[in-house]
Design a protein around this motif. Structure first.
Motif, short mmCIF file in Angstrom:
data_model
loop_
_atom_site.label_atom_id
_atom_site.label_comp_id
_atom_site.label_asym_id
_atom_site.label_seq_id
_atom_site.Cartn_x
_atom_site.Cartn_y
_atom_site.Cartn_z
N MET A 1 -2.18 0.63 -13.91
CA MET A 1 -2.72 0.75 -12.55
C MET A 1 -3.97 -0.09 -12.43
SD MET A 1 -2.12 4.83 -11.96
CE MET A 1 -2.78 5.23 -13.59
N ALA A 2 -4.14 -0.69 -11.27
CA ALA A 2 -5.28 -1.58 -11.08
C ALA A 2 -5.62 -1.67 -9.60
CB ALA A 2 -4.98 -2.97 -11.63
N GLU A 3 -6.80 -2.22 -9.33
CA GLU A 3 -7.25 -2.45 -7.97
C GLU A 3 -7.49 -3.94 -7.75
OE1 GLU A 3 -10.79 -1.03 -4.87
OE2 GLU A 3 -11.00 -0.63 -7.03
N LEU A 4 -6.98 -4.45 -6.65
CA LEU A 4 -7.26 -5.83 -6.26
C LEU A 4 -8.58 -5.87 -5.52
CD1 LEU A 4 -3.72 -6.86 -4.94
CD2 LEU A 4 -4.79 -7.67 -7.05
N GLY A 149 2.96 -6.85 -14.55
CA GLY A 149 3.01 -5.75 -15.50
C GLY A 149 2.38 -4.46 -15.04
N TRP A 150 2.21 -4.28 -13.73
CA TRP A 150 1.55 -3.10 -13.22
C TRP A 150 2.55 -2.13 -12.60
CZ3 TRP A 150 -3.11 -2.85 -15.08
CH2 TRP A 150 -3.77 -4.05 -15.39
N ASP A 151 2.20 -0.83 -12.63
CA ASP A 151 3.04 0.19 -11.99
C ASP A 151 2.50 0.57 -10.62
OD1 ASP A 151 4.83 0.37 -14.12
OD2 ASP A 151 3.60 1.84 -15.16
N ALA A 152 1.22 0.37 -10.39
CA ALA A 152 0.62 0.68 -9.09
C ALA A 152 -0.58 -0.23 -8.88
CB ALA A 152 0.19 2.15 -9.02
N ILE A 153 -0.76 -0.64 -7.64
CA ILE A 153 -1.86 -1.54 -7.27
C ILE A 153 -2.50 -1.02 -5.99
CG2 ILE A 153 -2.36 -3.81 -6.26
CD1 ILE A 153 -2.20 -4.17 -9.13
N ARG A 154 -3.83 -1.00 -5.98
CA ARG A 154 -4.55 -0.65 -4.76
C ARG A 154 -5.25 -1.87 -4.20
NH1 ARG A 154 -8.72 4.31 -3.38
NH2 ARG A 154 -9.33 3.49 -1.32
N LEU A 159 -2.34 1.66 -1.02
CA LEU A 159 -1.83 1.86 -2.36
C LEU A 159 -0.37 1.44 -2.40
CD1 LEU A 159 -2.12 2.92 -5.27
CD2 LEU A 159 -1.57 5.22 -4.40
N MET A 160 -0.01 0.60 -3.37
CA MET A 160 1.35 0.10 -3.51
C MET A 160 1.93 0.51 -4.85
SD MET A 160 0.44 -3.64 -1.97
CE MET A 160 -1.24 -3.47 -2.55
N ARG A 241 -2.92 4.22 3.56
CA ARG A 241 -1.52 3.77 3.61
C ARG A 241 -0.94 3.72 2.21
NH1 ARG A 241 -2.36 -1.49 7.48
NH2 ARG A 241 -3.91 -1.93 5.86
N MET A 242 0.34 4.03 2.11
CA MET A 242 1.09 3.84 0.87
C MET A 242 2.33 3.01 1.18
SD MET A 242 0.89 7.41 -1.34
CE MET A 242 1.63 6.58 -2.76
N VAL A 243 2.54 1.99 0.35
CA VAL A 243 3.71 1.11 0.49
C VAL A 243 4.53 1.25 -0.79
CG1 VAL A 243 4.50 -1.22 1.01
CG2 VAL A 243 2.25 -0.48 1.82
N PHE A 244 5.82 1.48 -0.64
CA PHE A 244 6.65 1.73 -1.81
C PHE A 244 8.08 1.25 -1.56
CE2 PHE A 244 7.26 5.32 0.93
CZ PHE A 244 8.55 5.81 0.69
N GLY A 245 8.85 1.20 -2.64
CA GLY A 245 10.26 0.83 -2.56
C GLY A 245 11.11 1.94 -3.14
N HIS A 246 12.13 1.58 -3.90
CA HIS A 246 12.94 2.48 -4.71
C HIS A 246 13.96 3.30 -3.94
CE1 HIS A 246 14.12 4.94 -8.06
NE2 HIS A 246 13.68 6.05 -7.49
#
Length: 284
Positions: A1-4, A149-154, A159-160, A241-246
């Motif tokens: 997990m990381a933040e841009l 290589g990230w599972d989540a990005i803010r 949050l994505m 906001r949360m942006v996701f797929g799956h």
């Protein structure tokens, strides 16, 4: 997990594109039908987040191993070389989280990563949730950077995540166990059987009914929010906001529990697909 984090060379607000669930290489993929839409989204963005499940390695028609991974990297590099000033981020999904592909991604990204693009700190040493590491990783949004290589990005208040985090429970071990279901190669007989059964379901549009039952909109959003709130404070604090797929179900700003949720659907047969494009302002 990381933040841009913002870079002086980028305008504010930042235009963000989130593209996921293309399932390239599988027989269910309808990429050609959606390529122009994807192109418009990438062209309109400053930051393009590939949101996981872009490739379907376990059911690839190209074959297993290096053949499919090389084709995947060639596909990604074609976009990067066409838009060298854009920032590209790759989030892992359950269909493309194999360790061997992560290695390929890291090798591909290495020439476009600078040492000062990565900062790490531990500002919450007193975090009561000891099961979750509080390390705060910041990635600089330098034009031309590639982060993989990230599972989540803010990014600011957004949050994505791919979205399969809801399948693995609170801890990373559960997510790894869930993703292992898709770690096999297409040559193995169980993979071929599952692939054929799923193709039949797609032809009959049964997968739409199944997605509607398993991934109901409100419950899926609440599960994602619950997962986020179990993560380090810096990842979820004050997100809007949360942006996701799956889940393969399009959402366009559905408001649940004070958060707007977005999902672009999937580029597979009989499923609605529309990449998410948002304007994200840095309020700091």
């Amino acid at each position: 997990m990381a933040e841009l984090v913002t870079d002086p060379d980028l305008v504010d607000p930042v235009r963000l594109a989130f593209v996921s669930d293309l399932h390239l290489f599988s027989s269910r993929c309808h990429y050609e039908r959606h390529e122009a839409t994807i192109r418009r989204a990438v062209e309109a963005s400053d930051v393009c987040v590939w949101g996981g499940d872009l490739f379907d390695f376990c059911w690839s028609r190209l074959g297993g191993g290096d053949v499919s991974r090389r084709a995947a990297i060639d596909w990604l590099e074609a976009w990067r070389s066409e838009f060298p000033e854009k920032i590209f981020v790759y989030l892992s999904g359950n269909h493309d989280a194999q360790a061997s592909f992560r290695d390929s991604l890291e090798e591909w990204a290495r020439p476009h990563f600078q040492s000062d693009d990565f900062q790490s700190s531990d500002p919450h040493q007193g975090d009561q949730n000891a099961a979750v590491p509080a390390q705060h990783i910041r990635l600089r949004m330098r034009p031309g950077a590639v982060h993989v290589g990230w599972d989540a990005i803010r990014l600011a208040d957004t949050l994505m995540v791919h979205g399969d985090v809801i399948e693995g429970g609170r801890y990373s071990a559960g997510l790894d166990q869930y993703r292992n279901r898709w770690a096999h190669e297409p040559a193995t007989s169980p993979a071929n059987l599952q692939n054929g059964l799923y193709d039949a379901a797609v032809t009959a549009r049964l997968h739409l009914a199944a997605a509607g039952v398993v991934h109901r909109r409100r419950s899926t959003c609440l599960r994602l929010l619950h997962w986020a709130r179990q993560q380090p404070h810096w990842l979820h604090h004050d997100i809007q906001r949360m942006v996701f797929g799956h889940t393969h179900r399009c959402l366009s700003g559905v408001h649940v529990a004070g958060i707007d949720f977005y999902n672009g659907g999937a580029a597979v047969k009989h499923v609605k697909f529309e990449p998410v494009v948002l304007s994200v302002a840095d309020h700091e």
